[in-house]
Design a protein around this motif. Structure first.
Motif, PDB file in Angstrom:
ATOM      1  N   VAL A 124       0.771  -1.315   0.058  1.00 46.53           N
ATOM      2  CA  VAL A 124       0.093  -0.114   0.100  1.00 46.53           C
ATOM      3  C   VAL A 124       0.778   1.285   0.104  1.00 46.53           C
ATOM      4  O   VAL A 124       1.886   1.326   0.818  1.00 46.53           O
ATOM      5  CB  VAL A 124      -1.022   0.106   1.186  1.00 46.53           C
ATOM      6  N   THR A 125       0.498   1.939  -0.841  1.00 41.90           N
ATOM      7  CA  THR A 125       1.411   3.399  -1.161  1.00 41.90           C
ATOM      8  C   THR A 125       0.475   4.598  -1.550  1.00 41.90           C
ATOM      9  O   THR A 125      -0.656   4.451  -1.662  1.00 41.90           O
ATOM     10  CB  THR A 125       2.402   3.174  -2.326  1.00 41.90           C
ATOM     11  N   GLU A 126       0.997   5.741  -1.231  1.00 37.99           N
ATOM     12  CA  GLU A 126       0.142   6.984  -1.839  1.00 37.99           C
ATOM     13  C   GLU A 126       1.181   7.571  -2.763  1.00 37.99           C
ATOM     14  O   GLU A 126       2.118   7.690  -2.620  1.00 37.99           O
ATOM     15  CB  GLU A 126      -0.005   7.910  -0.460  1.00 37.99           C
ATOM     16  N   GLU A 127       0.402   7.766  -3.837  1.00 35.76           N
ATOM     17  CA  GLU A 127       0.816   8.338  -5.261  1.00 35.76           C
ATOM     18  C   GLU A 127       0.236   9.315  -5.994  1.00 35.76           C
ATOM     19  O   GLU A 127      -1.029   9.345  -5.669  1.00 35.76           O
ATOM     20  CB  GLU A 127       1.328   7.040  -6.092  1.00 35.76           C
ATOM     21  N   GLU A 128       0.833   9.732  -6.906  1.00 35.66           N
ATOM     22  CA  GLU A 128       0.256  10.732  -7.722  1.00 35.66           C
ATOM     23  C   GLU A 128      -0.512   9.901  -8.871  1.00 35.66           C
ATOM     24  O   GLU A 128       0.202   8.942  -9.481  1.00 35.66           O
ATOM     25  CB  GLU A 128       1.095  11.487  -8.451  1.00 35.66           C
ATOM     26  N   ALA A 129      -1.848  10.394  -9.130  1.00 33.48           N
ATOM     27  CA  ALA A 129      -2.371   9.496 -10.177  1.00 33.48           C
ATOM     28  C   ALA A 129      -2.181   9.832 -11.768  1.00 33.48           C
ATOM     29  O   ALA A 129      -1.629  11.015 -11.915  1.00 33.48           O
ATOM     30  CB  ALA A 129      -3.909   9.770 -10.022  1.00 33.48           C
ATOM     31  N   ASP A 130      -1.927   8.652 -12.358  1.00 36.81           N
ATOM     32  CA  ASP A 130      -1.463   9.206 -13.767  1.00 36.81           C
ATOM     33  C   ASP A 130      -2.515   9.551 -14.497  1.00 36.81           C
ATOM     34  O   ASP A 130      -3.673   9.492 -13.866  1.00 36.81           O
ATOM     35  CB  ASP A 130      -0.528   7.838 -14.297  1.00 36.81           C
ATOM     36  N   ALA A 131      -2.248   9.977 -15.594  1.00 34.04           N
ATOM     37  CA  ALA A 131      -3.538  10.398 -16.447  1.00 34.04           C
ATOM     38  C   ALA A 131      -4.805   9.660 -16.565  1.00 34.04           C
ATOM     39  O   ALA A 131      -5.885  10.260 -16.589  1.00 34.04           O
ATOM     40  CB  ALA A 131      -2.941  11.087 -17.794  1.00 34.04           C
ATOM     41  N   ASP A 132      -4.356   8.479 -17.035  1.00 27.68           N
ATOM     42  CA  ASP A 132      -5.638   7.342 -17.133  1.00 27.68           C
ATOM     43  C   ASP A 132      -6.474   7.406 -15.951  1.00 27.68           C
ATOM     44  O   ASP A 132      -7.501   7.407 -15.923  1.00 27.68           O
ATOM     45  CB  ASP A 132      -5.083   6.118 -17.628  1.00 27.68           C
ATOM     46  N   VAL A 133      -5.802   6.927 -14.834  1.00 29.44           N
ATOM     47  CA  VAL A 133      -6.399   6.858 -13.530  1.00 29.44           C
ATOM     48  C   VAL A 133      -7.136   8.005 -13.029  1.00 29.44           C
ATOM     49  O   VAL A 133      -8.313   7.844 -12.498  1.00 29.44           O
ATOM     50  CB  VAL A 133      -5.504   6.305 -12.472  1.00 29.44           C
ATOM     51  N   ALA A 134      -6.332   9.085 -13.160  1.00 27.48           N
ATOM     52  CA  ALA A 134      -7.164  10.304 -12.891  1.00 27.48           C
ATOM     53  C   ALA A 134      -8.431  10.631 -13.654  1.00 27.48           C
ATOM     54  O   ALA A 134      -9.390  11.092 -13.201  1.00 27.48           O
ATOM     55  CB  ALA A 134      -6.039  11.685 -13.197  1.00 27.48           C
ATOM     56  N   GLU A 135      -8.294  10.362 -14.827  1.00 24.26           N
ATOM     57  CA  GLU A 135      -9.557  10.508 -15.929  1.00 24.26           C
ATOM     58  C   GLU A 135     -10.790   9.696 -15.372  1.00 24.26           C
ATOM     59  O   GLU A 135     -11.658  10.008 -15.156  1.00 24.26           O
ATOM     60  CB  GLU A 135      -9.278  10.484 -17.100  1.00 24.26           C
ATOM     61  N   ARG A 136     -10.443   8.337 -14.827  1.00 27.05           N
ATOM     62  CA  ARG A 136     -11.295   7.433 -14.483  1.00 27.05           C
ATOM     63  C   ARG A 136     -11.848   7.697 -13.245  1.00 27.05           C
ATOM     64  O   ARG A 136     -13.186   7.580 -12.863  1.00 27.05           O
ATOM     65  CB  ARG A 136     -10.659   5.921 -14.487  1.00 27.05           C
ATOM     66  N   LEU A 137     -11.274   8.234 -12.245  1.00 25.18           N
ATOM     67  CA  LEU A 137     -11.606   8.672 -11.008  1.00 25.18           C
ATOM     68  C   LEU A 137     -12.132  10.207 -10.977  1.00 25.18           C
ATOM     69  O   LEU A 137     -12.712  10.370  -9.888  1.00 25.18           O
ATOM     70  CB  LEU A 137     -10.426   8.582  -9.955  1.00 25.18           C
ATOM     71  N   GLY A 138     -12.179  10.753 -12.008  1.00 22.38           N
ATOM     72  CA  GLY A 138     -12.767  12.052 -11.976  1.00 22.38           C
ATOM     73  C   GLY A 138     -11.900  13.228 -11.455  1.00 22.38           C
ATOM     74  O   GLY A 138     -12.251  14.005 -10.801  1.00 22.38           O
ATOM     75  N   LEU A 139     -10.524  13.010 -11.254  1.00 26.81           N
ATOM     76  CA  LEU A 139      -9.717  13.553 -10.702  1.00 26.81           C
ATOM     77  C   LEU A 139      -8.660  14.623 -11.562  1.00 26.81           C
ATOM     78  O   LEU A 139      -8.592  14.096 -12.785  1.00 26.81           O
ATOM     79  CB  LEU A 139      -8.588  12.852  -9.649  1.00 26.81           C
ATOM     80  N   GLN A 140      -8.045  15.494 -10.991  1.00 28.41           N
ATOM     81  CA  GLN A 140      -7.149  16.433 -11.882  1.00 28.41           C
ATOM     82  C   GLN A 140      -5.960  15.346 -12.007  1.00 28.41           C
ATOM     83  O   GLN A 140      -5.423  14.679 -10.853  1.00 28.41           O
ATOM     84  CB  GLN A 140      -6.458  17.443 -11.047  1.00 28.41           C
ATOM     85  N   ALA A 141      -5.107  15.567 -13.002  1.00 23.41           N
ATOM     86  CA  ALA A 141      -3.949  14.842 -13.054  1.00 23.41           C
ATOM     87  C   ALA A 141      -2.948  15.308 -12.026  1.00 23.41           C
ATOM     88  O   ALA A 141      -2.850  16.397 -11.905  1.00 23.41           O
ATOM     89  CB  ALA A 141      -3.125  15.338 -14.667  1.00 23.41           C
ATOM     90  N   GLY A 142      -2.314  14.260 -11.620  1.00 26.19           N
ATOM     91  CA  GLY A 142      -1.631  14.501 -10.295  1.00 26.19           C
ATOM     92  C   GLY A 142      -2.012  14.454  -9.139  1.00 26.19           C
ATOM     93  O   GLY A 142      -1.257  14.389  -7.980  1.00 26.19           O
ATOM     94  N   ALA A 143      -3.241  14.141  -9.016  1.00 25.73           N
ATOM     95  CA  ALA A 143      -4.105  14.090  -7.610  1.00 25.73           C
ATOM     96  C   ALA A 143      -3.533  12.971  -6.850  1.00 25.73           C
ATOM     97  O   ALA A 143      -3.153  11.807  -7.356  1.00 25.73           O
ATOM     98  CB  ALA A 143      -5.368  14.177  -7.944  1.00 25.73           C
ATOM     99  N   ARG A 144      -3.677  13.029  -5.537  1.00 25.25           N
ATOM    100  CA  ARG A 144      -2.908  11.959  -4.581  1.00 25.25           C
ATOM    101  C   ARG A 144      -3.944  10.715  -4.570  1.00 25.25           C
ATOM    102  O   ARG A 144      -5.346  10.863  -4.721  1.00 25.25           O
ATOM    103  CB  ARG A 144      -2.718  12.242  -3.288  1.00 25.25           C
ATOM    104  N   VAL A 145      -3.606   9.545  -4.743  1.00 25.14           N
ATOM    105  CA  VAL A 145      -4.426   8.442  -4.552  1.00 25.14           C
ATOM    106  C   VAL A 145      -3.669   7.374  -3.788  1.00 25.14           C
ATOM    107  O   VAL A 145      -2.498   7.296  -3.786  1.00 25.14           O
ATOM    108  CB  VAL A 145      -4.648   7.789  -5.945  1.00 25.14           C
TER     109      VAL A 145
END
Length: 261
Positions: A124-145
């Motif tokens: 388990v880690t906390e990272e910045e979302a890449d562009a694909d994951v951010a789009e699927r989650l409705g987040l800004q690119a680079g948001a923390r996940v």
């Protein structure tokens, strides 16, 4: 070779002798005459039966190995590959009843099939979302996940890997961010946090595994994987998880029930 109903090579066929031998053995495996774990007749016995050279027999066995049907064990011989299968029921695999019984989805499915499920890797880690994951989650690119990486085993054999991505603003500081998320898994924890799950979307495709995937799942040559990307939505329509799963195709049967409307 009286114990196995092998055919003879057709000398008039334009199909190479080694391919005919592979066809005969494949048929025995597919019909269940040769069961998972059974030893394939030795090279010497196949040479004697078919009247061919050792190289021809080895070419035939290599065909079956490339198809993922048999495995060679040094000093022991060639065996039909054991392939425990879990029926993945899309119609009820995310039923709330599983979570109410403290069962995460994978655990419930495998136990229902009569096999033993285990998880041997959880990171388990906390990272910045890449562009694909951010789009699927409705987040800004680079948001923390919050990222959860797991490897699942069936009867001690690797069967799938999964990577879940959840918005950090939802999951950070909760049991979801711990290796052991508790009974019922992360979906139970999401619902406890007020994100009652309403629906899931899945994209499934079949492909050959990447090198690291074949290594993690211990796949022989010729075995493809199912690559599945799932997005979970709560009752407000908010995407709360993206799960990227790679499954050994010969360890799973995907079953879908679709209404006729």
């Amino acid at each position: 070779m009286p114990d196995l109903p092998l055919e003879r090579i057709d000398p008039d066929s334009d199909r190479a002798a080694f391919r005919q031998i592979a066809d005969h053995l494949r048929t025995l495996i597919q019909r269940g005459t040769l069961q998972p774990g059974d030893r394939v007749p030795s090279e010497a016995r196949l040479m004697e039966h078919y009247g061919v050279a050792r190289m021809t027999v080895r070419q035939a066995l290599q065909v079956l190995r490339s198809e993922g049907l048999v495995v060679a064990e040094h000093g022991r011989g060639v065996f039909v590959r054991e392939r425990p299968r879990v029926r993945r029921l899309a119609s009820d695999r995310f039923a709330r009843g599983h979570r109410a019984r403290g069962k995460a989805t994978f655990i419930a499915e495998v136990e229902e099939s009569g096999s033993k499920p285990t998880v041997d890797t959880v990171e388990v880690t906390e990272e910045e979302a890449d562009a694909d994951v951010a789009e699927r989650l409705g987040l800004q690119a680079g948001a923390r996940v919050i990222v959860r990486r797991r490897r699942y085993l069936i009867d001690g054999r690797p069967a799938e890997t999964a990577v879940s991505y959840l918005p950090a603003q939802i999951a950070a500081g909760t049991a979801i961010a711990r290796p052991d998320s508790g009974p019922g898994g992360i979906y139970a924890r999401l619902e406890e946090l007020g994100h009652h799950l309403a629906r899931f979307t899945e994209e499934v495709r079949s492909r050959m595994p990447l090198q690291e995937e074949a290594r993690a799942l211990r796949l022989p040559a010729g075995v493809p994987v199912f690559h599945l990307i799932r997005t979970a939505y709560d009752t407000t329509g908010r995407p709360v998880e993206v799960c990227d799963t790679v499954m050994s195709s010969d360890a799973h049967v995907l079953q879908y029930e679709l209404p006729a409307q």
